[in-house]
Design a protein around this motif. Sequence first.
Motif, PDB file in Angstrom:
ATOM      1  N   GLU A  93       0.815  -1.215   0.000  1.00  0.00           N
ATOM      2  CA  GLU A  93       0.000   0.000   0.000  1.00  0.00           C
ATOM      3  C   GLU A  93       0.851   1.269   0.000  1.00  0.00           C
ATOM      4  O   GLU A  93       0.494   2.258  -0.629  1.00  0.00           O
ATOM      5  N   LYS A  94       1.956   1.218   0.728  1.00  0.00           N
ATOM      6  CA  LYS A  94       2.787   2.427   0.850  1.00  0.00           C
ATOM      7  C   LYS A  94       4.169   2.137   0.269  1.00  0.00           C
ATOM      8  O   LYS A  94       4.926   1.317   0.808  1.00  0.00           O
ATOM      9  N   ARG A  95       4.476   2.813  -0.843  1.00  0.00           N
ATOM     10  CA  ARG A  95       5.754   2.605  -1.523  1.00  0.00           C
ATOM     11  C   ARG A  95       6.519   3.932  -1.590  1.00  0.00           C
ATOM     12  O   ARG A  95       6.050   4.876  -2.226  1.00  0.00           O
ATOM     13  N   PRO A  96       7.703   3.997  -0.934  1.00  0.00           N
ATOM     14  CA  PRO A  96       8.487   5.237  -1.003  1.00  0.00           C
ATOM     15  C   PRO A  96       9.142   5.404  -2.370  1.00  0.00           C
ATOM     16  O   PRO A  96       9.243   4.452  -3.151  1.00  0.00           O
ATOM     17  N   THR A  97       9.596   6.608  -2.620  1.00  0.00           N
ATOM     18  CA  THR A  97      10.267   6.928  -3.887  1.00  0.00           C
ATOM     19  C   THR A  97      11.717   7.294  -3.609  1.00  0.00           C
ATOM     20  O   THR A  97      12.027   7.976  -2.629  1.00  0.00           O
ATOM     21  N   ILE A  98      12.624   6.867  -4.523  1.00  0.00           N
ATOM     22  CA  ILE A  98      14.047   7.192  -4.402  1.00  0.00           C
ATOM     23  C   ILE A  98      14.519   7.835  -5.689  1.00  0.00           C
ATOM     24  O   ILE A  98      14.098   7.433  -6.792  1.00  0.00           O
ATOM     25  N   TYR A 172       9.927  10.425   0.318  1.00  0.00           N
ATOM     26  CA  TYR A 172      10.517  10.758  -0.984  1.00  0.00           C
ATOM     27  C   TYR A 172      11.995  11.078  -0.739  1.00  0.00           C
ATOM     28  O   TYR A 172      12.326  12.116  -0.153  1.00  0.00           O
ATOM     29  N   LEU A 173      12.869  10.171  -1.149  1.00  0.00           N
ATOM     30  CA  LEU A 173      14.295  10.297  -0.827  1.00  0.00           C
ATOM     31  C   LEU A 173      15.093  10.702  -2.068  1.00  0.00           C
ATOM     32  O   LEU A 173      15.115   9.982  -3.077  1.00  0.00           O
ATOM     33  N   THR A 174      15.708  11.876  -1.998  1.00  0.00           N
ATOM     34  CA  THR A 174      16.684  12.284  -3.013  1.00  0.00           C
ATOM     35  C   THR A 174      18.069  12.068  -2.424  1.00  0.00           C
ATOM     36  O   THR A 174      18.370  12.572  -1.335  1.00  0.00           O
ATOM     37  N   ILE A 175      18.891  11.304  -3.132  1.00  0.00           N
ATOM     38  CA  ILE A 175      20.236  11.018  -2.635  1.00  0.00           C
ATOM     39  C   ILE A 175      21.082  12.286  -2.709  1.00  0.00           C
ATOM     40  O   ILE A 175      21.280  12.858  -3.791  1.00  0.00           O
ATOM     41  N   ASN A 176      21.546  12.758  -1.552  1.00  0.00           N
ATOM     42  CA  ASN A 176      22.484  13.890  -1.508  1.00  0.00           C
ATOM     43  C   ASN A 176      23.896  13.342  -1.349  1.00  0.00           C
ATOM     44  O   ASN A 176      24.112  12.294  -0.728  1.00  0.00           O
ATOM     45  N   GLU A 177      24.857  14.059  -1.869  1.00  0.00           N
ATOM     46  CA  GLU A 177      26.221  13.518  -1.937  1.00  0.00           C
ATOM     47  C   GLU A 177      27.253  14.480  -1.350  1.00  0.00           C
ATOM     48  O   GLU A 177      27.015  15.685  -1.238  1.00  0.00           O
ATOM     49  N   GLN A 178      28.354  13.901  -0.975  1.00  0.00           N
ATOM     50  CA  GLN A 178      29.522  14.681  -0.533  1.00  0.00           C
ATOM     51  C   GLN A 178      30.774  13.918  -0.975  1.00  0.00           C
ATOM     52  O   GLN A 178      30.707  12.727  -1.285  1.00  0.00           O
ATOM     53  N   ILE A 179      31.912  14.629  -0.988  1.00  0.00           N
ATOM     54  CA  ILE A 179      33.178  13.987  -1.367  1.00  0.00           C
ATOM     55  C   ILE A 179      33.914  13.593  -0.094  1.00  0.00           C
ATOM     56  O   ILE A 179      34.080  14.404   0.826  1.00  0.00           O
ATOM     57  N   ILE A 180      34.348  12.345  -0.028  1.00  0.00           N
ATOM     58  CA  ILE A 180      35.112  11.874   1.139  1.00  0.00           C
ATOM     59  C   ILE A 180      36.368  11.146   0.670  1.00  0.00           C
ATOM     60  O   ILE A 180      36.485  10.758  -0.504  1.00  0.00           O
ATOM     61  N   LYS A 181      37.294  10.986   1.623  1.00  0.00           N
ATOM     62  CA  LYS A 181      38.491  10.164   1.390  1.00  0.00           C
ATOM     63  C   LYS A 181      38.484   9.012   2.378  1.00  0.00           C
ATOM     64  O   LYS A 181      38.293   9.218   3.571  1.00  0.00           O
ATOM     65  N   GLU A 182      38.702   7.812   1.866  1.00  0.00           N
ATOM     66  CA  GLU A 182      38.752   6.632   2.703  1.00  0.00           C
ATOM     67  C   GLU A 182      40.143   6.018   2.650  1.00  0.00           C
ATOM     68  O   GLU A 182      40.747   5.963   1.573  1.00  0.00           O
ATOM     69  N   PRO A 183      40.670   5.552   3.805  1.00  0.00           N
ATOM     70  CA  PRO A 183      41.969   4.868   3.784  1.00  0.00           C
ATOM     71  C   PRO A 183      41.904   3.645   2.877  1.00  0.00           C
ATOM     72  O   PRO A 183      40.888   2.951   2.802  1.00  0.00           O
ATOM     73  N   TYR A 184      43.004   3.396   2.199  1.00  0.00           N
ATOM     74  CA  TYR A 184      43.040   2.296   1.247  1.00  0.00           C
ATOM     75  C   TYR A 184      44.475   1.796   1.139  1.00  0.00           C
ATOM     76  O   TYR A 184      45.406   2.572   0.947  1.00  0.00           O
ATOM     77  N   ILE A 185      44.659   0.526   1.333  1.00  0.00           N
ATOM     78  CA  ILE A 185      45.995  -0.066   1.212  1.00  0.00           C
ATOM     79  C   ILE A 185      45.959  -1.088   0.084  1.00  0.00           C
ATOM     80  O   ILE A 185      45.186  -2.055   0.131  1.00  0.00           O
ATOM     81  N   SER A 186      46.788  -0.866  -0.904  1.00  0.00           N
ATOM     82  CA  SER A 186      46.771  -1.712  -2.095  1.00  0.00           C
ATOM     83  C   SER A 186      47.740  -2.882  -2.004  1.00  0.00           C
ATOM     84  O   SER A 186      47.592  -3.865  -2.715  1.00  0.00           O
TER      85      SER A 186
END
Length: 656
Positions: A93-98, A172-186
């Motif tokens: 009955e209730k369906r959200p929107t993305i 009603y969900l609009t995806i908001n964004e930001q820039i981040i840095k994550e640690p990464y070891i290759s």
Amino acid sequence: MKSVKCKGRSVEEAVAKALKILHAEKDDVVVEVLEEPEDRVFGLFVKPAVVKVTLKSNQDETESPLNDPVNQSLNPGMIQVVNGSVQHLADEEKRPTIVPSENITVLINGKPIEGETEVHPNDEIELKPTILERYNGSFHIYFDEQKVTAYLEIEPGYIERYAPIDTPPTFYLTINEQIIKEPYISFTKEDILNELKNRNVTIGIDEAAIEKALEKPDLSQDIIIAKGKTPVEGENGYVEFLVQYEISNVQPKLKEDGTVDYREIREIPMVDVGETIGIIHPPKEGEEGLNLENRPIKPKKVNEAIVKGRGIEIVDNKIIAVEKGTIRVNKRIPIYQIDIIQKLVHQGDVDLKSGNIAFVGDIEITGNVEENMTVESSERILIMQNVHGATVEAVNEIVVNRNIIRSKLVAGKIEENEIVLKEKTGELLNEIKSFKQSLLQLILANRRANAGPVDMAAIVRVLVQQKYTKLTAQLNEYFKLLHEVKDYELFNLNEMIDMLYKTFFAFDRKLLDDEMLFLTIQEKLGTLYRYYEQKLEPTSKVTIGQAQQSEVFCNGDIYLTGRGAYNSIFHAEGKFVTNGFIRGGSIFARKGIEVNEVGSGFGVETLLHVPATETIRINRAKEDTILQIGKRKYRFVKERTFIEARLDETGTLVLA
């Protein structure tokens, strides 16, 4: 304020790493250098630079929404973003929107959506961010000097990407964004193990430490990832003395009338024939170690105690006196020179009636030394009372229980030319070390810039002509001093002069291509400096009560034990120490000065002078006190207390 510690081959490299981690510019941070880098030869670093970099107050990071989960309840038909993941409670009955964002793709059941989309029950939603940059990071393995311990330094990489911003429950969900840095070891544990193998490390590898380091790198810590066996150093042989051989304090004698005889407060100790002077203890050998290449490391060679002298014999490692007399001990480890010498005791005063005294051995004088008299000894002199207008000279030690007035005391010989040569050698050695460090920095800069082969001759010429402009004059003066050295051939000084000339005057390309050149120059200068340092090691000592209008010269330490000194001149090749005052006159002490109070406050100048490397400590300094450290001077214009004066790294005289 947020801060990180980082290491690098240079201070600049360590700071650059920290700026990457903090996402900051250099103007936004405060840099504190915790450890300077050290190197042995060009490019072979033993110890990295360590810096602490702190964001300025207005640059402090605020809490990211990603780290502040939404705790509101999720009702049917609602959707939210928590910690970067989408959660929903859709029903029939209730369906959200993305709605996806420009840089974050929304996958529903594995398929990307283009625009706003209804979410059905049991839909699985995944967010796939766009990656802006990926930096793999790096690791560096370095060793201690003996290659017994391997250290791992990790510079973590990072992934810079878009990330969704947490959003509270909504229909009603609009995806908001930001820039981040994550640690990464290759890189992996296997990459590090392979590098250890390439560096010939075959024993002592700690795989658990490697795994822990990769799991959570600590930029401020040396991570030990392999360890061999450190050699256990042995002990040199030594002499354990069983008798007192220095001029010693004894308890004053109580007379029958109840008064104290202070004339007996010191004595030169004696030994009898057959008395055991000391025991020679044998050396203890050390234990071999193993480096990480499974090669043995030998401990330092241990030396036996070598005992020689006259008036003694050695029986079963015991040193026995075969003559009666006083003991003179000269330690030049591992050599112990022990001599039994004669002692002259002069009862009463040295005056016109007794005549001057000159003796090969120790002298004790129970009274005074009067006007115009001289006392000379090849060993030590102990004067129970005062010295008035007289001259006292000894090779090893002078002790005056009470005062010296208008007198001259000389203990030991002072070879001025050898002292100057030692000082100039030390100054040149420090200049060469500084020059080598500057040269290394230019070479590294050249390599980073990929500027091609290094032209050593050109770089050395630039440094001499632009930064070390006084070096050639310093070397010319030094060459003149070297030609006056008595042991010229012993040190092969012609070879050293030739090497210095070709390096800093002729800029010899063939010679400068030798990576060991500057290390060789340092070793030669260091050997010469240590020779004169040992030869001129202060061995004499002067101890007096008070001084007035007198001169005291000592190839060693001077101790003023009474109330103080007026208008006197002191020259000590060792240190000068007093708990009393100094009013007027001057003190020079090559190993530093410690005084309780100095200056008169009535316009009479008092000068305290030490070399540039030494310190002057004063509890209380009055007006017209002048301090000189090296060539720098400071005059007190008002009274100050608890002073420690020295030169800082820039050569400025500072009062702590």
